[in-house]
Design a protein around this motif. Structure first.
Motif: not given
Length: 314
Positions: A3-15, A113-115, A271-276
């Motif tokens: 969930a925490m890493l998804a939030a990080l990816g969501a932040a990049w996706s929002l940008l 915090a990011l698990g 790595n989904v986060t980096w693709w964001c």
């Protein structure tokens, strides 16, 4: 953790979505200079998305907006910050990988915090992949800093103070994003040769290829303002030719995208986060490329019509 890493990816996706929205809005609403409140809104929007040569032709900005501009040559500061910050992170990760040192407590708190302090079967390889990507990011920043200092020739163009502050924060955020992919309780002991996988080799080869082309394209741009002896003779804009400029108006932006794609491959592709992050770079560079492409088409009547703005054939 997910969930925490998804939030990080969501932040990049929002940008990424914000820059995509700006690009779509730009395509639907060309530059206009209405009066009253419309002037302020249009001026703010255009001022925030344009920089350097692309600010030309946007009309006269209100005096208070002109006070928020800084020289475009301050781009150099972005890479100074990146070299220092990502170099610092790289040293700590290197010590943890090869010397068995623990990461600083503040980094461990962030990971907790990011698990990211849970064990996994592929934990050692995950750690090495992140270390390699952080090294590539640092080398990229070193090269860009050197190019800003000794290759590029900056005009008297300006950027908005918001763009400047955003750029400073970006290079801190992108290095921290790499760090967040690393579990803290790494079990060392694997041989380096065992940790090197096929995607590391492909990613690094693509990184070198894209970096070489980006450097060549930046050198072509700089040489338009230099004599054969290397002396700067003008600060005007000309039509560049050679290398990837034969296909697109902004090949250095396309190369930047490929560099981040190469890092995604180096991280293991999944790595989904980096693709964001890659999606953010795509939208950010596409907006800048479209503005540059329009500048060339507007100011040079003989500009090659077959050239695309950003990505060949697109």
């Amino acid at each position: 953790a997910r969930a925490m890493l998804a939030a990080l990816g969501a932040a990049w996706s929002l940008l990424a979505a914000a820059f995509l929205a700006a690009l779509l809005l730009l395509r639907r609403a060309p530059v206009r200079r209405p009066g009253g409140a419309g002037l302020v809104i249009s001026g703010l929007f255009q001022d925030l998305i344009r920089y350097g040569k692309t600010k030309r032709g946007c009309g006269q900005l209100p005096g208070w907006l002109r006070l928020l501009q800084v020289p475009k040559r301050w781009f150099t500061h972005f890479y100074v910050v990146s070299v220092l910050w990502n170099g610092f992170l790289l040293i700590w990760l290197f010590r943890a990988e090869f010397l068995g040192d623990s990461l600083p407590s503040w980094i461990q708190h962030m990971h907790h915090a990011l698990g990211r302090d849970s064990q996994s079967e592929n934990i050692g390889n995950e750690h090495f992949s992140a270390l390699l990507v952080l090294l590539l990011l640092w080398l990229h920043s070193c090269r860009r800093l050197a190019e800003c200092l000794w290759t590029s020739v900056f005009s008297n163009g300006v950027i908005h103070i918001v763009q400047y502050c955003f750029g400073l924060g970006y290079y801190i955020a992108v290095g921290s994003t790499v760090l967040c992919q690393v579990p803290t309780n790494v079990s060392n002991g694997k041989e380096l040769s065992v940790q090197i996988c096929w995607y590391h080799i492909i990613g690094v080869m693509m990184y070198i290829w894209a970096s070489l082309h980006q450097h060549r394209c930046l050198a072509i741009l700089a040489n338009l303002r230099k004599s054969r002896s290397g002396k700067v003779i003008n600060l005007s804009h000309s039509v560049p030719f050679g290398d990837w400029f034969e296909s697109v108006s902004c090949p250095h932006y396309f190369a930047e995208l490929l560099i981040y794609v190469s890092m995604a491959i180096t991280l293991g592709i999944h790595n989904v986060t980096w693709w964001c992050v890659v999606m953010y770079v795509l939208c950010n560079q596409a907006l800048a490329a479209v503005l540059c492409h329009e500048f060339y088409q507007k100011n040079f009547s003989s500009y090659p019509k077959h050239r695309k703005a950003f990505i060949p054939l697109v």
